[in-house]
Design an enzyme around this catalytic site. Structure first.
Site, PDB file in Angstrom:
ATOM      1  N   GLY A 231       0.826  -1.208   0.000  1.00  0.00           N
ATOM      2  CA  GLY A 231       0.000   0.000   0.000  1.00  0.00           C
ATOM      3  C   GLY A 231       0.852   1.246   0.000  1.00  0.00           C
ATOM      4  N   GLY A 232       1.941   1.199  -0.747  1.00  0.00           N
ATOM      5  CA  GLY A 232       2.967   2.241  -0.678  1.00  0.00           C
ATOM      6  C   GLY A 232       2.739   3.461  -1.536  1.00  0.00           C
ATOM      7  N   ASP A 276      -4.144  -5.804  -3.689  1.00  0.00           N
ATOM      8  CA  ASP A 276      -5.110  -5.437  -2.664  1.00  0.00           C
ATOM      9  C   ASP A 276      -4.693  -6.120  -1.369  1.00  0.00           C
ATOM     10  OD1 ASP A 276      -7.235  -5.158  -0.934  1.00  0.00           O
ATOM     11  OD2 ASP A 276      -8.754  -5.938  -2.310  1.00  0.00           O
ATOM     12  N   HIS A 296      -3.688   2.863  10.693  1.00  0.00           N
ATOM     13  CA  HIS A 296      -4.486   3.915  11.356  1.00  0.00           C
ATOM     14  C   HIS A 296      -5.640   4.387  10.465  1.00  0.00           C
ATOM     15  CE1 HIS A 296      -2.467   7.963   9.926  1.00  0.00           C
ATOM     16  NE2 HIS A 296      -2.724   7.168   8.927  1.00  0.00           N
TER      17      HIS A 296
END
Length: 391
Positions: A231-232, A276, A296
């Site tokens: 997820g960079g 994903d 978060h």
């Protein structure tokens, strides 16, 4: 001092406050305590009506800053910084009706965003200068346009816990989450991404506390997957890693949605992989799987799914690196607590998530089959690298 009490000396206090305003650098060593006490003193001295006005009009500094930026009030004042600018000139430049502009300028002066040196004659202030800096422009756009409707919907969301929508989705009347919404709102997306990058530019990073080659790339061959940025985004951390350790041996892989990867800033030496993170991790046995500000944005249930998707991929030498805030279980004093508490509420409003305390991290990872090897803190605001391994 009498009976153990410090004698009140208003004149001395006023002189000291004037000295502080004139030369704040002289008080820098006690900055946080002075700010905290000054706020407590202001509240203690307020009449009930003044307290009410402070609370009910609390959104206005952000709103009027956005108006002043968008209508180039600050820019106009700074263009004429050698002499005051008249209200008539500001009305002409901004296109705001003089009567409405008068009320706006009057409020801006109460917030020290604008100075009034004589009736209807205005000058820039220190805050005016800050509010035209790119970081501050982007911050105001992001929090006004993106976050303010979500904050406004927070009470409704908490009163309707069965509603699956986030406060952001409620406040914006959006059928999609924040990140998907940004794809069709380029002005707000640009401000958000620039703000997120710029606000951390002067702070230490995880690479200041992790010696990556020694800890995770020992004896790696060119084909060894050493760093998987899950997820960079557009690859800022991959670029930072390569810049910090240019002779690093091994494969670096950037994973995100295909639409995001199209905007990636990485070179050909970084592999781009659509992925994903709620599905099984396809890269097996990498030395380090890195997550920056992913957890978060998600509640515990979704975080458990992310971790469950990763767990089968871990080999005996694999670690998970989580780059996020780790808040202390015991709340310290100081202005940093106000920032992290507000940030946690922002996560609640935008994602129905939160910033986590150390005990919450340990439970979250423990329940998912991981154990924390160490936590490396690198800023005064709780920014840390959590190093975790499979149990």
């Amino acid at each position: 001092m009498a009976d153990g009490k410090i004698e009140a000396q208003p004149a001395v206090l006023l002189d000291q406050l004037r000295a502080l305003v004139a030369n704040p650098e002289a008080f820098a060593s006690d900055r946080q305590e002075i700010i905290a006490l000054a706020r407590q003193a202001a509240v203690a001295l307020e009449e009930p009506f003044e307290t009410l006005q402070r609370l009910v009009y609390s959104p206005l500094p952000l709103i009027t800053a956005r108006v002043a930026q968008d209508h180039k009030i600050f820019q106009t004042l700074l263009e004429n910084k050698d002499a005051p600018t008249s209200a008539a000139v500001l009305a002409q430049k901004t296109g705001i009706h003089p009567t409405l502009l008068d009320s706006l300028l009057e409020y801006l002066t109460t917030q020290n965003m604008v100075g009034e040196v004589s009736p209807q004659q205005y000058t820039p202030t220190k805050l005016s200068n800050l509010l035209v800096a790119p970081l501050f422009v982007d911050a105001v756009v992001h929090f006004h346009d993106n976050c303010l409707p979500a904050f406004n919907a927070l009470n409704f969301s908490l009163a309707h816990p069965s509603d699956p929508r986030t406060p952001f989705e409620i406040g914006h009347n959006s059928p999609t989450d924040f990140y998907t919404w940004l794809e069709t709102h380029p002005v707000q997306a640009g401000a958000f991404h620039r703000f997120m990058e710029a606000q951390f530019a002067s702070l230490p990073t995880w690479l200041d506390v992790v010696s990556f080659p020694d800890e995770y790339a020992q004896s790696a061959s060119p084909e060894t997957p050493i760093f998987v940025d899950v997820g960079g985004g557009i690859g800022q951390q991959c670029v930072a890693l390569k810049k910090k350790f240019p002779s690093l041996q091994g494969k670096i892989i950037l994973q995100d949605r295909a639409a995001v990867l199209e905007k990636a800033i990485v070179g050909d030496d970084v592999e781009k992989m659509p992925y994903d993170y709620l599905t099984e991790q396809p890269i097996k046995g990498a030395r380090a799987y890195y997550f920056r500000q992913i957890f978060h944005n998600n509640n515990d249930a979704t975080c458990q799914k992310i971790l469950a998707s990763l767990l089968p991929a871990l080999g005996p030498s694999s670690v998970i690196l989580i780059d996020e805030k780790v808040l202390p279980d015991e709340k310290p004093s100081g202005t940093s607590v106000e920032y992290t508490a507000a940030l946690s509420l922002a996560m609640l409003a935008m994602f129905k998530a939160l910033e986590r305390r150390e005990s919450q991290w340990r439970k979250l990872l423990g329940d998912a089959g991981f154990e924390i090897r160490e936590i490396k803190k690198f800023t005064d605001y709780g920014d840390s690298v959590i190093v975790a391994v499979k149990k």
